[in-house]
Design a protein around this motif. Structure first.
Motif, PDB file in Angstrom:
ATOM      1  N   LEU A  84       0.815  -1.432  -0.079  1.00  0.00           N
ATOM      2  CA  LEU A  84      -0.241  -0.021   0.109  1.00  0.00           C
ATOM      3  C   LEU A  84       0.957   1.412   0.235  1.00  0.00           C
ATOM      4  O   LEU A  84       0.790   1.982  -0.413  1.00  0.00           O
ATOM      5  N   ALA A  85       1.963   1.010   1.084  1.00  0.00           N
ATOM      6  CA  ALA A  85       2.770   2.097   0.588  1.00  0.00           C
ATOM      7  C   ALA A  85       3.476   2.907  -0.802  1.00  0.00           C
ATOM      8  O   ALA A  85       3.337   4.010  -1.235  1.00  0.00           O
ATOM      9  N   ASP A  86       3.585   1.707  -1.474  1.00  0.00           N
ATOM     10  CA  ASP A  86       3.781   1.730  -2.643  1.00  0.00           C
ATOM     11  C   ASP A  86       2.797   2.795  -3.682  1.00  0.00           C
ATOM     12  O   ASP A  86       3.957   2.943  -4.346  1.00  0.00           O
ATOM     13  N   ARG A  87       2.128   2.207  -3.452  1.00  0.00           N
ATOM     14  CA  ARG A  87       0.765   2.553  -4.459  1.00  0.00           C
ATOM     15  C   ARG A  87       0.293   4.432  -4.017  1.00  0.00           C
ATOM     16  O   ARG A  87      -0.514   4.146  -4.727  1.00  0.00           O
ATOM     17  N   ARG A  88       0.912   5.171  -3.344  1.00  0.00           N
ATOM     18  CA  ARG A  88       0.642   6.194  -2.246  1.00  0.00           C
ATOM     19  C   ARG A  88       0.637   6.548  -4.069  1.00  0.00           C
ATOM     20  O   ARG A  88       1.266   6.633  -4.765  1.00  0.00           O
ATOM     21  N   GLU A  89      -0.016   8.098  -3.723  1.00  0.00           N
ATOM     22  CA  GLU A  89      -0.539   8.581  -4.699  1.00  0.00           C
ATOM     23  C   GLU A  89      -0.239   9.935  -4.146  1.00  0.00           C
ATOM     24  O   GLU A  89      -0.150  10.784  -3.160  1.00  0.00           O
ATOM     25  N   ALA A  90       0.251  11.599  -5.482  1.00  0.00           N
ATOM     26  CA  ALA A  90       1.103  13.074  -5.350  1.00  0.00           C
ATOM     27  C   ALA A  90      -0.181  13.218  -5.790  1.00  0.00           C
ATOM     28  O   ALA A  90      -0.109  13.280  -6.523  1.00  0.00           O
ATOM     29  N   TRP A  91      -0.777  14.383  -4.376  1.00  0.00           N
ATOM     30  CA  TRP A  91      -1.796  15.016  -4.739  1.00  0.00           C
ATOM     31  C   TRP A  91      -1.806  16.558  -3.558  1.00  0.00           C
ATOM     32  O   TRP A  91      -1.730  15.841  -2.644  1.00  0.00           O
ATOM     33  N   SER A  92      -1.991  17.489  -3.966  1.00  0.00           N
ATOM     34  CA  SER A  92      -2.248  18.814  -3.175  1.00  0.00           C
ATOM     35  C   SER A  92      -2.585  18.113  -1.426  1.00  0.00           C
ATOM     36  O   SER A  92      -3.374  17.396  -1.871  1.00  0.00           O
ATOM     37  N   SER A  93      -2.064  18.370  -0.421  1.00  0.00           N
ATOM     38  CA  SER A  93      -2.117  18.410   1.117  1.00  0.00           C
ATOM     39  C   SER A  93      -3.505  18.877   0.998  1.00  0.00           C
ATOM     40  O   SER A  93      -3.411  19.907   0.868  1.00  0.00           O
ATOM     41  N   GLY A  94      -4.037  18.151   1.963  1.00  0.00           N
ATOM     42  CA  GLY A  94      -5.690  18.809   2.370  1.00  0.00           C
ATOM     43  C   GLY A  94      -6.620  18.932   1.558  1.00  0.00           C
ATOM     44  O   GLY A  94      -7.579  20.214   1.514  1.00  0.00           O
ATOM     45  N   THR A  95      -6.513  18.591  -0.199  1.00  0.00           N
ATOM     46  CA  THR A  95      -6.740  18.986  -1.464  1.00  0.00           C
ATOM     47  C   THR A  95      -7.680  17.877  -1.731  1.00  0.00           C
ATOM     48  O   THR A  95      -7.489  16.814  -1.238  1.00  0.00           O
ATOM     49  N   VAL A  96      -9.132  18.195  -2.129  1.00  0.00           N
ATOM     50  CA  VAL A  96     -10.150  16.500  -2.983  1.00  0.00           C
ATOM     51  C   VAL A  96      -9.603  16.442  -4.401  1.00  0.00           C
ATOM     52  O   VAL A  96     -10.298  18.122  -4.858  1.00  0.00           O
ATOM     53  N   PRO A  97      -9.584  15.683  -4.713  1.00  0.00           N
ATOM     54  CA  PRO A  97      -9.287  15.562  -5.771  1.00  0.00           C
ATOM     55  C   PRO A  97     -10.860  15.599  -7.109  1.00  0.00           C
ATOM     56  O   PRO A  97     -11.210  15.433  -5.854  1.00  0.00           O
ATOM     57  N   ALA A  98      -9.890  15.747  -8.206  1.00  0.00           N
ATOM     58  CA  ALA A  98     -11.238  15.849  -8.859  1.00  0.00           C
ATOM     59  C   ALA A  98     -12.325  14.324  -8.106  1.00  0.00           C
ATOM     60  O   ALA A  98     -13.288  15.004  -9.241  1.00  0.00           O
ATOM     61  N   GLY A  99     -12.153  13.322  -8.230  1.00  0.00           N
ATOM     62  CA  GLY A  99     -13.222  12.509  -8.587  1.00  0.00           C
ATOM     63  C   GLY A  99     -14.003  12.169  -6.991  1.00  0.00           C
ATOM     64  O   GLY A  99     -15.264  11.751  -7.011  1.00  0.00           O
ATOM     65  N   GLY A 100     -13.596  12.844  -6.880  1.00  0.00           N
ATOM     66  CA  GLY A 100     -14.547  12.982  -4.939  1.00  0.00           C
ATOM     67  C   GLY A 100     -14.856  14.009  -4.764  1.00  0.00           C
ATOM     68  O   GLY A 100     -15.154  15.193  -5.148  1.00  0.00           O
ATOM     69  N   LEU A 101     -16.431  13.465  -5.008  1.00  0.00           N
ATOM     70  CA  LEU A 101     -17.575  14.797  -5.199  1.00  0.00           C
ATOM     71  C   LEU A 101     -18.294  14.569  -3.500  1.00  0.00           C
ATOM     72  O   LEU A 101     -19.161  15.514  -3.644  1.00  0.00           O
ATOM     73  N   PHE A 102     -17.644  14.382  -2.327  1.00  0.00           N
ATOM     74  CA  PHE A 102     -18.621  14.647  -1.044  1.00  0.00           C
ATOM     75  C   PHE A 102     -17.700  13.965   0.111  1.00  0.00           C
ATOM     76  O   PHE A 102     -17.122  13.194  -0.362  1.00  0.00           O
ATOM     77  N   LEU A 103     -17.713  14.231   1.311  1.00  0.00           N
ATOM     78  CA  LEU A 103     -16.999  13.883   2.494  1.00  0.00           C
ATOM     79  C   LEU A 103     -17.125  13.554   3.487  1.00  0.00           C
ATOM     80  O   LEU A 103     -18.798  14.249   4.034  1.00  0.00           O
ATOM     81  N   THR A 104     -17.085  12.474   3.716  1.00  0.00           N
ATOM     82  CA  THR A 104     -17.114  11.504   5.662  1.00  0.00           C
ATOM     83  C   THR A 104     -16.756  12.180   6.324  1.00  0.00           C
ATOM     84  O   THR A 104     -15.096  11.698   5.337  1.00  0.00           O
ATOM     85  N   ALA A 105     -16.540  11.832   7.537  1.00  0.00           N
ATOM     86  CA  ALA A 105     -15.610  11.321   8.044  1.00  0.00           C
ATOM     87  C   ALA A 105     -16.003  10.624   9.744  1.00  0.00           C
ATOM     88  O   ALA A 105     -16.527   9.998   9.912  1.00  0.00           O
ATOM     89  N   GLY A 106     -15.322   9.668  10.204  1.00  0.00           N
ATOM     90  CA  GLY A 106     -15.061   8.488  10.977  1.00  0.00           C
ATOM     91  C   GLY A 106     -14.199   9.135  11.923  1.00  0.00           C
ATOM     92  O   GLY A 106     -13.055   9.253  11.493  1.00  0.00           O
ATOM     93  N   ALA A 107     -14.850   8.638  13.650  1.00  0.00           N
ATOM     94  CA  ALA A 107     -14.442   9.240  14.399  1.00  0.00           C
ATOM     95  C   ALA A 107     -14.512   8.230  15.564  1.00  0.00           C
ATOM     96  O   ALA A 107     -14.754   7.467  15.765  1.00  0.00           O
ATOM     97  N   ASP A 108     -12.582   7.758  16.016  1.00  0.00           N
ATOM     98  CA  ASP A 108     -13.253   6.722  16.867  1.00  0.00           C
ATOM     99  C   ASP A 108     -12.342   7.433  18.475  1.00  0.00           C
ATOM    100  O   ASP A 108     -11.062   8.478  18.286  1.00  0.00           O
ATOM    101  N   VAL A 109     -13.419   7.717  19.452  1.00  0.00           N
ATOM    102  CA  VAL A 109     -13.565   8.116  20.853  1.00  0.00           C
ATOM    103  C   VAL A 109     -11.790   7.050  21.982  1.00  0.00           C
ATOM    104  O   VAL A 109     -12.560   5.948  21.604  1.00  0.00           O
ATOM    105  N   GLN A 110     -11.006   7.999  22.166  1.00  0.00           N
ATOM    106  CA  GLN A 110     -10.317   6.751  22.851  1.00  0.00           C
ATOM    107  C   GLN A 110      -9.750   7.629  24.275  1.00  0.00           C
ATOM    108  O   GLN A 110     -10.599   8.716  24.281  1.00  0.00           O
ATOM    109  N   LYS A 111      -9.192   7.334  25.080  1.00  0.00           N
ATOM    110  CA  LYS A 111      -9.659   8.206  26.391  1.00  0.00           C
ATOM    111  C   LYS A 111      -8.706   9.310  26.144  1.00  0.00           C
ATOM    112  O   LYS A 111      -9.433  10.106  26.956  1.00  0.00           O
ATOM    113  N   ASP A 112      -7.878   9.505  25.557  1.00  0.00           N
ATOM    114  CA  ASP A 112      -6.730  10.551  25.321  1.00  0.00           C
ATOM    115  C   ASP A 112      -6.459  11.609  24.275  1.00  0.00           C
ATOM    116  O   ASP A 112      -6.347  12.077  24.140  1.00  0.00           O
TER     117      ASP A 112
END
Length: 663
Positions: free
Chosen positions: A377-405
């Protein structure tokens, strides 16, 4: 002395005369005819004979309306007749493909029981909602189109008819319909007949009271040898499939048909279906005996001369099991050419191959659950501008995992075919006991990420785990509103009618005050989404040269950015699917950790659940095109056509697309 036998008794003469006089009124003949008819016993029919005589198929529920003919699907005759009272079999198991006529056979049994052998019957669908739909679309037409059934069950509109959506009363019995998700429905009444349809789609437990199949079958035990249980389903995943487990414990019957050339009896196997590459219309079946090619038109005679043969010794002599693939589908239904075409279309896609094996071959899918190699998977990583959404992305969702700290959040962009891009990884220090931590999470909901088009996207839906500090999560979700936030609870197991269910209302504690039904909770089959994620990660993808030439990525492709470090990649691949023995000795699949930290995988699962809740799995083509128009993204074209490019329009630099379009 006169012979008594030659003398007519005056009393007898008067009785005959009185009887004749008594019958001299309007309608007397009809009364006599009805009375004599009542003395005549019902015909001793099997289920298939009853269907051929009395069953009418409605245009509302059948592609071939009119009189039912068992000869159309000869392989169903023995299965139906095993359900007749005169047969000693108590349990009939049918593991089958789609489009082989199993549903109509089950409905024939229901009609037969109402007309010929009345008794209490329980018919179970995966959910109560599906039971209601089946009642409207299948059972009501069954009754309406058959006069013998119509006269035994009063119309629903009549007073005290005993005819409701989920209950049909008739002389000597009642048909109760329910869902496998309702423990109340499963233990409502004793039942001599039990019809369990699509058992592989049943939840693992009915209202947390136990296995639905076990609960339902317990209703029939008081009827001893007179009970009949019919289990039917298209199979799902090896090791989890209920119907496969039941079939393997049976005598495993296969339908053997003769070769029209050499007469060799054989059961049809997919590997013997051959066709020229790229030309599924040339599909033919090669006989095991003489290797001659059998054409589709041979199938009708082959089916009529076929017979079921047991291939194993059953664990329970009172149970018989049958397996049938769509290769047996009658001429005019699913042809061998369409099966070949479906196989060619499925190649290269695990999801499509799984559907083909389940619905066409009637076999289980082997879910490897092998964790992808994080270094690959590391070898397959792609370069696009940090923090930006590539053209194919049409909407955003997020997943949040609650830990002790801390609270860890991953933001994912989603496009057509559930293609996805990791857009951001956020760690909020402090934990659920720190108000500042929750404030930062609230701020994240208002943040936007720049899209390649120049627009800015906000998070359409954030799914947050409630497994740790549940009250704090509910309180925060209630404060910010449930339109953008979905509290989720992970559930084990693959055998669920839907990967996400809900929302259900739960009690919440806010500022020390208990609020009844104060929060909304979604249940997520985490196993399903973990397996899907690993399938997507293992997919082959086009080379850089092919991408440059315009080759598309396969549906479900997961794009990872160059800033995703080794620790994050190891967390994403931190679990493995293994087969373990349950308490009752049955095999089951279970996810086990390969390393302690797995937050990246959990966040991915929650973000995927958020996309499902938003509706992405069910959106129409028009909805996807609408999202592309909003972002001025090229619309994918049909094969051989140039992509349709939206008309140019000015794009404000800081214009934000929020969740208003999520519907």
């Amino acid at each position: 002395m006169s012979d008594p036998s030659s003398t007519t008794s005056p009393r007898s003469s008067r009785t005959s005369a009185e009887d004749a006089e008594a019958l001299a009124f309007d309608g007397a003949r009809d009364v006599l005819r009805a009375w004599l008819s009542g003395l005549r016993p019902d015909p001793d029919l099997t289920v298939s004979e009853w269907a051929d005589r009395h069953r009418k198929l409605s245009s509302r529920a059948s592609a071939e309306p009119g009189q039912y003919r068992t000869l159309r699907t000869p392989y169903m005759r023995e299965i139906m007749d095993r359900l007749s009272p005169g047969d000693p079999t108590q349990r009939v198991v049918f593991m089958k493909a789609a489009q082989v006529g199993a549903t109509e056979a089950g409905n024939n049994w229901i009609g037969f029981a109402i007309h010929q052998a009345p008794g209490p019957m329980l018919a179970v669908q995966p959910t109560v909602e599906l039971a209601k739909r089946n009642s409207r679309q299948r059972i009501d037409p069954l009754i309406e189109e058959s006069p013998e059934l119509r006269e035994r069950i009063k119309p629903a509109r009549s007073r005290d008819a005993g005819n409701t959506m989920l209950s049909k009363e008739f002389a000597g019995g009642i048909l109760i319909m329910t869902g496998a998700n309702s423990a109340v429905g499963l233990r409502s009444t004793p039942a001599r007949y039990i019809f369990l349809d699509e058992v592989d789609a049943y939840p693992a437990s009915a209202d947390e009271e136990g296995d639905p199949v076990t609960l339902a079958e317990a209703r029939s035990l008081t009827f001893a040898h007179r009970r009949k249980v019919f289990l039917v389903s298209t199979p799902t995943i090896r090791g989890l499939s209920r119907i496969e487990r039941e079939f393997e414990a049976s005598d495993q019957r296969r339908f053997f048909v003769p070769c029209p050339h050499c007469g060799a009896m054989q059961w049809l196997k997919f590997e013997r279906l051959r066709w020229q590459k790229g030309r599924p219309e040339t599909a033919e079946y090669l006989c095991e005996g003489c290797d001659a090619g059998l054409a589709e038109h041979h199938k009708t005679a082959m089916l009529e001369a076929g017979e079921w043969r047991a291939t194993a010794v059953p664990a329970d002599p009172g149970t018989v099991g049958y397996h049938l693939s769509a290769l047996y589908s009658p001429v005019g239904w699913l042809g061998w050419d369409r099966i070949a075409r479906a196989w060619e279309a499925a190649r290269g896609s695990d999801e499509a191959s799984k559907a083909f094996r389940n619905t066409i071959l009637g076999e289980t899918w082997v879910e490897t659950g092998e964790a992808p190699d994080w270094q690959r998977l590391a070898d397959r990583r792609e370069a696009w501008s940090s923090g930006t959404v590539p053209a194919g992305g049409l909407f955003l969702t997020a997943g949040a995992d609650v830990q002790k700290d801390r609270i860890e959040v991953d933001v994912w962009a989603w496009g057509r075919g559930l293609e996805s891009w990791l857009v951001d990884h956020v760690v909020i220090d402090g934990g659920p006991g720190d108000p500042a931590c929750w404030q930062q999470l609230t701020d994240l909901l208002g943040r936007t990420w720049p899209h390649a088009s120049g627009e800015h996207l906000a998070i359409a839906r954030l799914a947050i785990d409630t497994g740790f500090e549940t009250s704090a999560v509910y309180g925060w979700a209630r404060q910010v509103g449930f339109a953008q936030v979905a509290p989720v609870k992970g559930l084990d197991g693959f055998n669920r009618a839907s990967p996400v269910t809900g929302p259900t209302y739960v009690d919440a504690t806010v500022a020390g005050k208990r609020l009844r039904r104060g929060a909304r909770l979604w249940s997520v089959a985490t196993s399903t989404f973990k397996a899907e994620t690993y399938r997507f990660l293992r997919q082959d993808r086009p080379t850089a040269e092919e991408v440059t030439a315009g080759a598309p990525f396969p549906p479900g492709t997961v794009h990872l950015p160059s800033w995703a470090d080794s620790e994050w990649l190891k967390q994403l691949t931190a679990e493995q699917l293994v087969t373990v023995k349950g308490k009752r000795g049955f095999a089951k699949l279970e996810w086990q950790k390969l390393r302690e930290r797995n937050e990246a995988l959990d966040c991915r699962v929650y973000a995927r659940a958020a996309a499902w809740i938003a509706g992405a799995d069910r959106w129409s083509e028009a909805r996807w095109q609408d999202l592309e128009r909003q972002l001025a993204v090229e619309t994918p074209a049909a094969d051989g056509e140039a992509p349709a490019r939206p008309a140019p329009r000015p794009v404000p630099r800081r214009r934000t697309r929020r969740s208003s379009y999520m519907g």
